[in-house]
Design a protein around this motif. Structure first.
Motif, PDB file in Angstrom:
ATOM      1  N   GLU A 188      61.932  23.343  82.518  1.00 14.55           N
ATOM      2  CA  GLU A 188      62.250  24.615  82.061  1.00 14.55           C
ATOM      3  C   GLU A 188      62.967  24.920  82.939  1.00 14.55           C
ATOM      4  OE1 GLU A 188      58.624  25.856  83.855  1.00 14.55           O
ATOM      5  OE2 GLU A 188      57.886  26.522  81.934  1.00 14.55           O
ATOM      6  N   ILE A 189      63.829  26.122  82.582  1.00 14.98           N
ATOM      7  CA  ILE A 189      64.895  26.949  83.305  1.00 14.98           C
ATOM      8  C   ILE A 189      64.165  28.162  84.183  1.00 14.98           C
ATOM      9  CG2 ILE A 189      66.924  26.948  81.462  1.00 14.98           C
ATOM     10  CD1 ILE A 189      66.221  29.321  80.088  1.00 14.98           C
ATOM     11  N   ASN A 190      65.251  27.863  85.391  1.00 11.88           N
ATOM     12  CA  ASN A 190      64.856  29.212  86.597  1.00 11.88           C
ATOM     13  C   ASN A 190      66.187  30.438  86.317  1.00 11.88           C
ATOM     14  OD1 ASN A 190      64.263  30.520  88.679  1.00 11.88           O
ATOM     15  ND2 ASN A 190      66.713  30.043  90.135  1.00 11.88           N
ATOM     16  N   VAL A 191      65.749  31.506  85.219  1.00 11.09           N
ATOM     17  CA  VAL A 191      66.716  32.682  85.293  1.00 11.09           C
ATOM     18  C   VAL A 191      65.433  33.598  84.726  1.00 11.09           C
ATOM     19  CG1 VAL A 191      67.869  31.357  83.990  1.00 11.09           C
ATOM     20  CG2 VAL A 191      65.990  32.062  82.150  1.00 11.09           C
ATOM     21  N   ASP A 192      65.925  35.198  84.588  1.00 17.41           N
ATOM     22  CA  ASP A 192      65.527  36.352  84.165  1.00 17.41           C
ATOM     23  C   ASP A 192      64.960  35.965  82.809  1.00 17.41           C
ATOM     24  OD1 ASP A 192      64.892  38.428  83.465  1.00 17.41           O
ATOM     25  OD2 ASP A 192      64.703  39.856  85.537  1.00 17.41           O
ATOM     26  N   PRO A 193      64.187  35.701  82.575  1.00 18.02           N
ATOM     27  CA  PRO A 193      63.745  35.825  80.573  1.00 18.02           C
ATOM     28  C   PRO A 193      64.153  36.569  79.821  1.00 18.02           C
ATOM     29  CG  PRO A 193      62.045  35.152  81.725  1.00 18.02           C
ATOM     30  CD  PRO A 193      62.815  35.986  82.732  1.00 18.02           C
ATOM     31  N   ALA A 194      64.208  38.578  80.713  1.00 17.90           N
ATOM     32  CA  ALA A 194      64.424  39.320  79.431  1.00 17.90           C
ATOM     33  C   ALA A 194      66.005  39.484  79.742  1.00 17.90           C
ATOM     34  CB  ALA A 194      63.714  40.263  80.439  1.00 17.90           C
ATOM     35  N   ILE A 195      66.656  39.102  80.501  1.00 16.09           N
ATOM     36  CA  ILE A 195      68.164  38.836  81.107  1.00 16.09           C
ATOM     37  C   ILE A 195      68.940  38.261  79.787  1.00 16.09           C
ATOM     38  CG2 ILE A 195      70.051  38.513  82.028  1.00 16.09           C
ATOM     39  CD1 ILE A 195      68.575  41.534  83.005  1.00 16.09           C
ATOM     40  N   LEU A 196      68.176  36.946  80.006  1.00 11.65           N
ATOM     41  CA  LEU A 196      69.205  35.525  78.839  1.00 11.65           C
ATOM     42  C   LEU A 196      68.606  36.017  77.895  1.00 11.65           C
ATOM     43  CD1 LEU A 196      69.654  33.309  78.732  1.00 11.65           C
ATOM     44  CD2 LEU A 196      68.086  31.873  79.144  1.00 11.65           C
ATOM     45  N   GLU A 197      67.042  36.693  77.886  1.00 10.17           N
ATOM     46  CA  GLU A 197      67.061  37.303  75.782  1.00 10.17           C
ATOM     47  C   GLU A 197      68.024  38.126  75.472  1.00 10.17           C
ATOM     48  OE1 GLU A 197      63.226  39.521  73.685  1.00 10.17           O
ATOM     49  OE2 GLU A 197      62.615  38.560  75.144  1.00 10.17           O
ATOM     50  N   ARG A 198      68.581  38.806  76.097  1.00  7.73           N
ATOM     51  CA  ARG A 198      69.618  40.081  75.872  1.00  7.73           C
ATOM     52  C   ARG A 198      71.087  39.131  75.921  1.00  7.73           C
ATOM     53  NH1 ARG A 198      71.000  45.325  79.290  1.00  7.73           N
ATOM     54  NH2 ARG A 198      71.812  45.665  77.394  1.00  7.73           N
ATOM     55  N   VAL A 199      71.568  37.967  76.440  1.00  7.83           N
ATOM     56  CA  VAL A 199      72.748  37.174  76.130  1.00  7.83           C
ATOM     57  C   VAL A 199      72.502  36.581  74.875  1.00  7.83           C
ATOM     58  CG1 VAL A 199      73.792  35.596  76.952  1.00  7.83           C
ATOM     59  CG2 VAL A 199      73.188  37.144  79.386  1.00  7.83           C
ATOM     60  N   ILE A 200      71.618  35.747  75.002  1.00  4.96           N
ATOM     61  CA  ILE A 200      71.480  35.424  73.402  1.00  4.96           C
ATOM     62  C   ILE A 200      71.641  35.729  72.697  1.00  4.96           C
ATOM     63  CG2 ILE A 200      69.393  33.683  71.848  1.00  4.96           C
ATOM     64  CD1 ILE A 200      68.484  32.561  74.604  1.00  4.96           C
ATOM     65  N   VAL A 201      70.417  37.269  72.231  1.00  2.00           N
ATOM     66  CA  VAL A 201      71.026  38.196  71.397  1.00  2.00           C
ATOM     67  C   VAL A 201      72.694  38.860  71.096  1.00  2.00           C
ATOM     68  CG1 VAL A 201      70.498  40.500  70.280  1.00  2.00           C
ATOM     69  CG2 VAL A 201      68.889  38.979  71.926  1.00  2.00           C
ATOM     70  N   ASN A 202      72.855  39.011  72.249  1.00  2.00           N
ATOM     71  CA  ASN A 202      74.579  39.614  72.082  1.00  2.00           C
ATOM     72  C   ASN A 202      75.755  38.394  71.098  1.00  2.00           C
ATOM     73  OD1 ASN A 202      74.652  42.302  73.223  1.00  2.00           O
ATOM     74  ND2 ASN A 202      74.782  41.437  75.106  1.00  2.00           N
ATOM     75  N   LEU A 203      75.358  37.211  72.170  1.00  2.00           N
ATOM     76  CA  LEU A 203      75.851  36.222  71.627  1.00  2.00           C
ATOM     77  C   LEU A 203      75.571  36.045  69.787  1.00  2.00           C
ATOM     78  CD1 LEU A 203      76.077  33.674  74.405  1.00  2.00           C
ATOM     79  CD2 LEU A 203      78.043  35.184  74.060  1.00  2.00           C
ATOM     80  N   THR A 204      74.736  35.463  69.632  1.00  2.00           N
ATOM     81  CA  THR A 204      73.785  35.509  68.389  1.00  2.00           C
ATOM     82  C   THR A 204      74.316  36.502  67.255  1.00  2.00           C
ATOM     83  OG1 THR A 204      72.138  34.225  69.425  1.00  2.00           O
ATOM     84  CG2 THR A 204      72.444  34.860  66.601  1.00  2.00           C
TER      85      THR A 204
END
Length: 349
Positions: free
Chosen positions: A215-231
């Motif tokens: 598992e990773i220690n992140v803010d899931p909603a924030i990382l989700e936005r990062v992945i959306v932008n990069l993808t």
């Protein structure tokens, strides 16, 4: 000599006096302050010195110890003139340094206005045109056209909302006011939610995330936005028939997510600039957003204690690597590659 002091005469409000008022201020009590001093005791006023060398109307070199002959005073006068020039240069450099953030803010505002002038207006105009057409009493739209106009308005408002969200998040990042709620989370679940938020084109994205990934220690909603932008970025530049790849692995106390595309890539010398807000790396057609995606993604990733870097994809393309903290057992540190060996049952020999 016991001490050498460079004194400056200032007005009561702390400002350097104009030449016309310098003589008056020189005689005013409490108008002198020490710019630099060597030795003890330092001189605080010219009239306390054994030797005073006036430099300018507001600067004076004061020495304490013994009187000096005329020849030595001339040498000190030349030295004091150099000291005055050095002081002016130091202050000019400090003023220039203080002006840089202001100039950068001005450039940012100019870039913002130039970038959003089209990108805000276009979705607004599209949504306005669609709604106006639907409300027009002069046209009877059939069901297909009616649905198409509604879809146009919906898509335009979604684009506008996405743009405003990015602008707000960037301003919060720059102000240090972004709220984060990190917690242990599974990367596979976050990636799945991110792909669900993308267009149907994202269905072709290949995902390779090992089940053994910690598992990773992140803010899931924030990382989700990062992945959306990069993808989204990877999809935009991927050639037909070669969809992006999202793969992940553990490295030490970090988990890396790589967004790999086979597009044209970005020259190495331009990679720092690609993370600057409102940069499109030469793309001026205003069809791909205001150039906030990568800058925002890096800022959000770093706010979670991670990094975002860009590298060449072997064979051509660009690979964006998001590295975020992994959740480890208390008091236990993994060696590089250990998780991979454990997941395959190997002993590393």
């Amino acid at each position: 000599m016991d001490s050498v002091t460079l004194l400056e005469c200032t007005s009561p409000d702390g400002q350097q006096p104009a030449d016309a008022s310098a003589g008056r201020i020189r005689t005013a009590a409490g108008s002198w302050h020490v710019v630099a001093s060597r030795g003890e005791p330092a001189v605080t006023r010219p009239d306390e010195a054994d030797v005073e060398i006036p430099v300018t109307d507001s600067l004076s070199l004061a020495l304490r110890g013994r009187p000096l002959p005329a020849a030595d005073r001339r040498v000190l006068g030349a030295f004091a003139s150099y000291a005055a020039v050095a002081l002016d240069q130091q202050r000019l450099a400090a003023e220039a340094q203080a002006a840089r953030p202001i100039a950068a803010a001005d450039r940012m505002r100019t870039a913002l206005l130039a970038a959003v002038s089209h990108d805000l207006r276009t979705p607004l105009a599209s949504a306005k045109a669609a709604v106006t057409s639907l409300r027009s009493p002069d046209v009877n739209w059939d069901a297909e056209d009616h649905d198409e106009l509604l879809a146009t308005a919906d898509e335009s408002l979604d684009r506008l909302s996405h743009l405003v969200d990015n602008l707000l998040d960037m301003s919060r990042l720059q102000a240090g006011a972004l709220s984060l709620f990190p917690r242990p989370a599974g990367l596979e679940e976050i990636v799945s939610r991110a792909l669900d938020n993308l267009d149907p084109a994202a269905r072709g994205v290949t995902v390779d995330i090992p089940e053994s990934l910690p598992e990773i220690n992140v803010d899931p909603a924030i990382l989700e936005r990062v992945i959306v932008n990069l993808t989204e970025n990877a999809l935009r530049y991927s050639p037909p028939g070669q969809p992006p790849l999202l793969s992940a692995s553990a490295l030490g106390d970090q988990v890396e997510l790589r967004v790999v595309d086979r597009g044209p890539g970005i020259p190495e010398k331009a990679r720092d600039r690609m993370f600057v807000p409102f940069q499109r790396l030469g793309d001026t057609d205003n069809t791909t957003g205001v150039g906030l995606g990568l800058a925002l993604s890096r800022g959000l990733t770093e706010a979670m204690g991670g990094t975002l870097t860009a590298d060449d994809t072997p064979g051509g393309g660009l690979t964006m690597t998001v590295s975020v903290p992994a959740v480890t057992e208390p008091g236990y540190e993994y060696e590089p590659g250990q998780r991979e060996r454990e997941s395959t049952g190997g002993n590393g020999q």
